[in-house]
Design an enzyme around this catalytic site. Structure first.
Site, mmCIF file in Angstrom:
data_model
loop_
_atom_site.group_PDB
_atom_site.id
_atom_site.type_symbol
_atom_site.label_atom_id
_atom_site.label_comp_id
_atom_site.label_asym_id
_atom_site.label_seq_id
_atom_site.Cartn_x
_atom_site.Cartn_y
_atom_site.Cartn_z
ATOM 1 N N GLU A 1 42.073 2.782 -24.517
ATOM 2 C CA GLU A 1 42.413 4.012 -25.243
ATOM 3 C C GLU A 1 42.349 3.659 -26.723
ATOM 4 O O GLU A 1 43.225 2.953 -27.220
ATOM 5 C CB GLU A 1 43.833 4.480 -24.891
ATOM 6 C CG GLU A 1 44.088 4.735 -23.419
ATOM 7 C CD GLU A 1 43.408 6.002 -22.913
ATOM 8 O OE1 GLU A 1 42.909 6.788 -23.749
ATOM 9 O OE2 GLU A 1 43.372 6.185 -21.690
ATOM 10 N N CYS B 1 46.885 8.893 -32.339
ATOM 11 C CA CYS B 1 45.438 8.927 -32.156
ATOM 12 C C CYS B 1 44.929 10.346 -31.879
ATOM 13 O O CYS B 1 43.752 10.627 -32.049
ATOM 14 C CB CYS B 1 45.015 7.963 -31.058
ATOM 15 S SG CYS B 1 45.959 8.176 -29.553
ATOM 16 N N LYS C 1 52.645 -6.557 -23.527
ATOM 17 C CA LYS C 1 52.736 -7.050 -24.904
ATOM 18 C C LYS C 1 52.819 -5.879 -25.874
ATOM 19 O O LYS C 1 51.843 -5.177 -26.111
ATOM 20 C CB LYS C 1 51.507 -7.894 -25.274
ATOM 21 C CG LYS C 1 51.738 -8.616 -26.593
ATOM 22 C CD LYS C 1 50.468 -9.004 -27.303
ATOM 23 C CE LYS C 1 50.082 -8.126 -28.446
ATOM 24 N NZ LYS C 1 51.084 -7.873 -29.477
HETATM 25 O O1 TXE Z 1 45.712 -2.040 -33.897
HETATM 26 P P1 TXE Z 1 45.274 -3.241 -33.035
HETATM 27 P P2 TXE Z 1 46.535 -2.118 -35.211
HETATM 28 C C1 TXE Z 1 44.074 2.248 -34.835
HETATM 29 C C2 TXE Z 1 44.311 2.737 -36.239
HETATM 30 C C3 TXE Z 1 44.885 1.529 -36.904
HETATM 31 C C4 TXE Z 1 44.044 0.456 -36.269
HETATM 32 C C5 TXE Z 1 44.624 -0.876 -36.356
HETATM 33 O O2 TXE Z 1 43.105 3.069 -36.832
HETATM 34 O O3 TXE Z 1 44.757 1.538 -38.293
HETATM 35 O O4 TXE Z 1 43.937 0.865 -34.905
HETATM 36 O O5 TXE Z 1 45.959 -0.862 -35.908
HETATM 37 C C6 TXE Z 1 46.897 -6.231 -29.947
HETATM 38 N N1 TXE Z 1 43.348 -9.323 -27.969
HETATM 39 N N2 TXE Z 1 45.124 2.560 -33.938
HETATM 40 O O6 TXE Z 1 46.222 -3.251 -36.115
HETATM 41 O O7 TXE Z 1 45.117 -4.446 -33.888
HETATM 42 C C7 TXE Z 1 47.923 -6.016 -31.042
HETATM 43 O O8 TXE Z 1 48.784 -7.123 -31.135
HETATM 44 C C8 TXE Z 1 44.306 -8.611 -27.365
HETATM 45 C C9 TXE Z 1 44.840 3.550 -32.938
HETATM 46 O O9 TXE Z 1 47.946 -2.027 -34.771
HETATM 47 O O10 TXE Z 1 44.151 -2.773 -32.220
HETATM 48 C C10 TXE Z 1 48.598 -4.750 -30.565
HETATM 49 O O11 TXE Z 1 49.555 -5.053 -29.561
HETATM 50 N N3 TXE Z 1 45.173 -7.836 -28.028
HETATM 51 C C11 TXE Z 1 45.812 3.511 -31.844
HETATM 52 C C12 TXE Z 1 47.445 -3.957 -29.960
HETATM 53 O O12 TXE Z 1 46.423 -4.919 -29.672
HETATM 54 C C13 TXE Z 1 45.052 -7.758 -29.364
HETATM 55 C C14 TXE Z 1 47.205 3.279 -32.242
HETATM 56 C C15 TXE Z 1 46.849 -2.891 -30.910
HETATM 57 O O13 TXE Z 1 46.581 -3.506 -32.140
HETATM 58 C C16 TXE Z 1 44.052 -8.469 -30.047
HETATM 59 C C17 TXE Z 1 47.348 2.229 -33.240
HETATM 60 C C18 TXE Z 1 43.173 -9.273 -29.290
HETATM 61 N N4 TXE Z 1 42.182 -9.980 -29.852
HETATM 62 C C19 TXE Z 1 46.318 1.942 -34.050
HETATM 63 N N5 TXE Z 1 44.175 -8.183 -31.356
HETATM 64 C C20 TXE Z 1 45.722 4.616 -30.807
HETATM 65 N N6 TXE Z 1 44.537 4.994 -30.362
HETATM 66 O O14 TXE Z 1 46.749 5.109 -30.341
HETATM 67 C C21 TXE Z 1 45.211 -7.330 -31.483
HETATM 68 N N7 TXE Z 1 45.753 -7.080 -30.284
#
Ligand code: TXE
Length: 459
Positions: free
Chosen positions: A243, A277, A168
């Site tokens: 991660e 990250c 996904k």
């Molecule tokens: O991340 P999300 P977002 C951090 C960064 C950013 C914050 C939010 O601080 O501002 O995370 O970003 C899926 N069950 N990073 O909103 O929501 C979602 O659809 C299963 C760090 O993009 O965590 C997406 O595919 N999956 C990071 C994935 O999780 C779920 C890089 C990540 O989304 C879910 C990006 C659920 N309940 C953002 N809810 C890094 N470490 O590289 C959401 N998702």
């Protein structure tokens, strides 16, 4: 306008309801994304495909990974174009960082698979050997910052070890995963081996994590989401790799070679608009070189060209941290403003004068914003570096003390006189709130397999 489709059991499918994919370059709608809520069909297809995929020889699966690498490489311009369209990143970043690494992920695991040695443990009267069985159907969930780079980092080892996949991509950046699905179909990857589903995280992402037919979850994303994923998956005893975020320290020691450190620290601060990250969002500088370093750092910044952040919502979040920094007493040394044009643009922003324990300096902002802090001695640098809840990465810039300081940083990886220099065999992952588990090389092989010990008594 692109219509993104799910790939389920070799078929491309669109759900009745779709939503918009918006480009951060100018807020235009570039695609329609299926709003999937249920993954039963994908899990069924993956479950049916798994025995024959898992039954192939390792070498045959390595050949498949090479074929995927080949077709991606042949179409690398299109991969970079789609990544740029979806994320707004400049072409040279989409090509140099994202597209190249996506090819390399498949190529690396193809070669790595061929090099895996059998593990045996001899006893006086018996021989043990380790059989690596596939886990089964695995769920791979990835974020928007490095879309195909991070998803392929999971897909390649998962397939290598004989698992079938429900992938996904982020609902904000689905284009390159969709394209990968098309390419895999073109080369005849067996139906059901790679399934790709699209939609919102709390809907289709949650459905993946909850599904009893999915035996392992590899997740990259925010720490808050990681907590939900862990809470859902743990009672089912799924294998889990998380991660998560970071707030990484960049430590510039008194004996740093500034010709190397200045461009290196600028790159660590702002590559991909600070949305990696691993970015070094807290720069700690020894007081004896502070003025010299900062004048060169700010000068170097003038040369910098960055793309927008991922969308207007995220831009507003990043801007709220710049406002918070001002309230916390920070001085804006560079940037600090939204660019007056459509899209989600923010100037590269440098903030000094904050306490290293302030919210701005300890919470993940995930944008083109760095805080600058001065230290007097090694102990203070280490205390500052370790003062957040995160523990993902860091870098140390020094001619003589790099290893000594690096070993005292509480994080999963530390670079010395470089940053984001990656050997894909090494362990990648974080400690504290930055995650659980490691991926890369043998760590990925371990995660995506069940290691079974067979103990044979000698005659
Ligand atoms: O991340 P999300 P977002 C951090 C960064 C950013 C914050 C939010 O601080 O501002 O995370 O970003 C899926 N069950 N990073 O909103 O929501 C979602 O659809 C299963 C760090 O993009 O965590 C997406 O595919 N999956 C990071 C994935 O999780 C779920 C890089 C990540 O989304 C879910 C990006 C659920 N309940 C953002 N809810 C890094 N470490 O590289 C959401 N998702």
């Amino acid at each position: 306008m692109i219509q993104v489709e799910n790939l389920v059991g070799g078929e491309f499918i669109v759900t009745a309801e779709c939503f918009d994919d918006i480009s951060p370059l100018d807020n235009s709608i570039v695609a329609q994304i299926p709003r999937t809520k249920n993954v039963d069909n994908a899990v069924l297809a993956a479950t049916q495909a798994q025995p024959s995929w898992g039954g192939l020889d390792m070498d045959e699966r390595c050949d498949w990974l090479d074929k995927i690498a080949d077709i991606l490489e042949k179409n690398i311009e299109e991969v970079a174009r789609l990544e740029s369209l979806d994320t707004g990143k400049p072409h040279h970043v989409a090509m140099g960082v994202d597209a190249n690494r996506s090819v390399n992920n498949f190529r690396f695991f193809a070669n790595f698979g061929r090099s895996i040695k059998s593990e045996t443990f001899e006893m006086e009267d018996a021989t043990n050997y380790v059989l690596r069985k596939p886990v089964g159907v695995v769920g791979l969930i990835s974020p928007w910052n490095l879309p195909l780079y991070l998803l392929s980092w999971k897909i390649a080892p998962a397939l290598l070890m004989g698992n079938t996949v429900i992938a996904k991509p982020s609902e904000i950046t689905p284009l390159t995963a969709h394209y990968l699905g098309k390419l895999c179909t073109e080369i005849g990857l067996p139906n059901g081996v790679l399934n790709i589903v699209n939609g919102y995280g709390p809907e289709v992402g949650q459905a993946i994590v909850e599904h009893t037919g999915i035996k392992a979850i590899s997740f990259t994303g925010g720490t808050a989401t990681g907590k939900i994923v862990a809470a859902t998956a743990a009672p089912m005893f799924k294998k889990l790799s998380l991660e998560l975020g970071g707030k990484n320290a960049t430590i510039v020691m008194e004996d740093a070679d500034l010709d190397i450190a200045v461009p290196g620290v600028v790159r660590a601060s702002f590559l991909n608009s600070g949305q990696i990250c691993l970015c070094g969002s807290r720069v700690l500088i020894h007081s004896s070189i502070y003025d010299d370093f900062m004048s060169r750092y700010l000068e170097e910044l003038n040369e910098l060209e960055i793309g927008p952040v991922i969308n207007v919502e995220h831009r507003n979040k990043v801007m709220s941290y710049i406002e918070l920094a001002k309230k916390e007493g920070g001085q804006i040394l560079a940037g600090g403003n939204v660019l007056d044009k459509p899209g989600a643009w923010i100037e590269p922003t440098v903030i000094a004068g904050l306490s290293h324990t302030s919210r701005t300096a300890t919470e993940e902002i995930f944008g083109p914003v760095v805080t600058i802090h001065k230290f007097e001695n090694d102990a203070e640098a280490i205390e500052m570096a370790n003062c957040t809840n995160y523990g993902l990465a860091g870098s140390v810039w020094s001619k003589s003390k790099g290893r000594e300081i690096a070993e005292q940083i509480d994080s999963g990886m530390v670079w010395v006189n470089t940053w984001l220099h990656r050997d894909l065999r090494v362990p990648f992952g974080g400690i504290k709130d930055s995650g659980v588990g490691r991926e890369g090389g043998m760590w990925s092989v371990g995660f995506f397999s069940e290691a079974i010990n067979i103990c044979v008594m000698e005659d």
